[in-house]
Design a protein around this motif. Structure first.
Motif: not given
Length: 381
Positions: A280-281, A284, A311-312, A333, A336-337, A341, A343
Motif C-alpha cells: 500500500r501507498v 504521497a 494499482g499504479a 504519480i 494519482q495515488l 491505495d 498496489v
C-alpha cells in the motif's frame, strides 16, 4: 497479535476481502497457479517423461500435493530441512538435490529414510556415501541415491565422467545405498534471456552429460533416472530427450527473472504470473513519487527489482528505499495515488521472496480463499 491467521482468518471466503488484507502480504492467485501446474504436467505427460518439480520455489505442502495430484512423481527439495517439512506433511517421492554432508544432517537423512516413502538423495563424494551408509545401517534403513554431476559451475557434483564412474563403483559396494541415476542441473543457463543463446548453451552442456552417461553405461551403471532441467530450459530439454524427469520449479509462480526470458523461442508466455506481493501507498507528498510499505524485508534483492502489476502505472519505476519501504516513481504519480491505495507487485525472484513470509494468501479474484503456510520457510539446514 499480528500473525497472518489472527489478522486475516476472518476474511477467508468474504467477497472482496483481498482489499482488507494488512500489507505487505504474499498473494497467490489460485486459478493461475492451477493452470501453471496443469500446463507443465501436460508437457511432461505428452513427452512421456516424469515431472519432479522443485519445491525450493514454494516450500509448501499444499502446492506440492496439488502438483502430485496433477501427475508429478514427487517433488525436489534443496535441503534436508525442506524435505523433513514436506515429508512430515504427507508428501512422498522427495529428491534432495543438494549433498547432505554434515554429521547431524546425515543422521536426520537416515531417520527420514525410514519414514518418507520414495525418498532419494544426491551424492557427489564417496566419503559422504560411506557416512550415509553407516547412518542408514544404524537406523535399519536403505536409501536410493543419485550421483550429482557438476554442469560446469563448480558448486556441487562430480567434476568428470571418470569421477562419476568411481563414485558409482563406491556406492555399489555399500549395502544400504542403491544407485538410481544422475542429476544434472544447469542453473547458470536458466536465465539466459534469448532463446537461441540459451538453447545453444544447453546443447553444449547436454553433449557433456551424454558423455558421462555413456561412461557409466560402459561400466555397468547405466542410469535409470536422469533428472534435472528447470523453468528456463524445460522446452529445450524436452526437445533434446535426455532427461527422464524434469525438476522445473518457478513455473508455478513466474517471477520477473523468468518473465524476462523467452521460454519457447516463439515469444509467447506458457505460464502465468501467479505470485505477487500486495503493498500500500503510505506516503504521497511528492508529485513524481509515492512510498509503499514493502522494502528489503518484503522482496528479494538478488533478482533485480520488482515491477508494478496493478494499482499504479505499469511504467512506474520501482526503487528500494530501505528495510520497510520502496518508491514508485512516475510523472504525477503522487497526484494519482493517495496513502492507503493498494498496489500489487511482481516479485524479482520468487524463491527467496517466499522465504520472507509465513503464509500464502490464496485469492480467487479479489476474494481471500485460503491461507496456506509456507511449510518449509527457513528450513535451510
Amino acid at each position: 497479535m499480528s500473525d497472518d491467521l489472527t489478522l486475516h482468518a476472518h476474511l477467508v471466503g468474504r467477497q472482496g476481502s483481498r482489499a482488507d488484507l494488512n500489507t505487505p502480504v504474499l498473494v497467490l492467485d489460485l486459478e493461475a497457479l492451477d493452470r501453471n501446474i496443469a500446463a507443465m504436467a501436460n508437457l511432461a505427460r505428452e513427452a512421456g517423461i516424469g515431472l519432479r518439480p522443485h519445491a525450493k520455489t514454494h516450500k509448501s505442502v499444499d502446492i506440492a500435493k496439488r502438483q502430485i495430484v496433477a501427475g508429478a512423481l514427487g517433488v525436489c527439495c534443496a535441503k534436508i530441512g525442506e524435505a523433513e517439512a514436506l515429508a512430515d506433511g504427507g508428501v512422498n517421492g522427495i529428491l534432495i538435490t543438494s549433498p547432505v554432508a554434515a554429521p547431524r544432517a546425515i543422521e536426520r537423512l537416515a531417520s527420514l529414510a525410514k519414514r518418507a516413502k520414495g525418498l532419494m538423495a544426491t551424492i557427489d563424494h564417496s566419503a559422504v556415501a560411506e557416512r550415509i551408509n553407516v547412518a542408514l545401517a544404524a537406523e535399519g534403513a536403505t536409501l536410493d541415491v543419485i550421483i550429482d554431476i557438476d554442469p560446469g559451475i563448480a558448486r556441487t557434483g562430480v567434476a568428470s565422467a571418470e569421477a562419476a564412474v568411481a563414485l558409482a563403483q563406491a556406492i555399489a559396494a555399500l549395502p544400504n545405498l542403491t544407485l538410481r541415476g544422475v542429476q544434472f542441473y544447469c542453473g547458470s543457463q536458466q536465465h539466459i534471456e534469448a532463446y537461441a543463446e540459451r538453447r545453444a548453451a544447453i546443447i553444449e552442456r547436454t553433449d557433456y552429460l551424454k558423455s558421462v552417461i555413456a561412461a557409466l553405461a560402459d561400466t555397468g551403471f547405466s542410469p535409470e533416472i536422469v533428472t534435472g532441467s528447470g523453468t528456463g530450459t524445460h522446452r529445450i530439454d524436452l526437445d533434446l530427450g535426455v532427461f527422464t524427469e524434469l525438476q522445473a520449479g518457478s513455473y508455478v509462480f513466474m517471477d520477473k527473472q523468468y518473465l524476462d526470458c523467452d521460454l519457447t523461442g516463439e515469444g509467447d508466455g506458457p505460464f502465468e504470473t501467479a505470485l505477487g506481493v500486495d503493498a500500500r501507498v503510505v506516503s504521497a507528498n511528492h508529485s513524481g513519487l509515492v512510498t509503499i510499505d514493502a522494502g528489503f524485508k518484503s522482496l528479494s534483492t538478488d533478482g533485480g527489482i520488482a515491477v508494478v502489476r496493478r494499482g499504479a502505472p505499469e511504467t512506474a519505476f520501482f526503487a528500494f528505499m530501505g528495510d520497510e519501504h520502496s518508491a514508485l516513481i512516475s510523472p504525477d504519480i503522487g497526484k494519482q495515488l493517495a496513502p492507503g491505495d493498494p498496489v500489487t507487485l511482481t516479485v524479482p525472484h520468487c524463491d527467496p521472496t517466499v522465504n520472507l513470509y509465513d503464509h500464502y494468501h490464496v485469492v480467487e479474484g479479489d476474494t481471500l480463499a485460503a491461507i496456506w503456510p509456507v511449510s518449509a520457510r527457513g528450513r535451510a539446514r
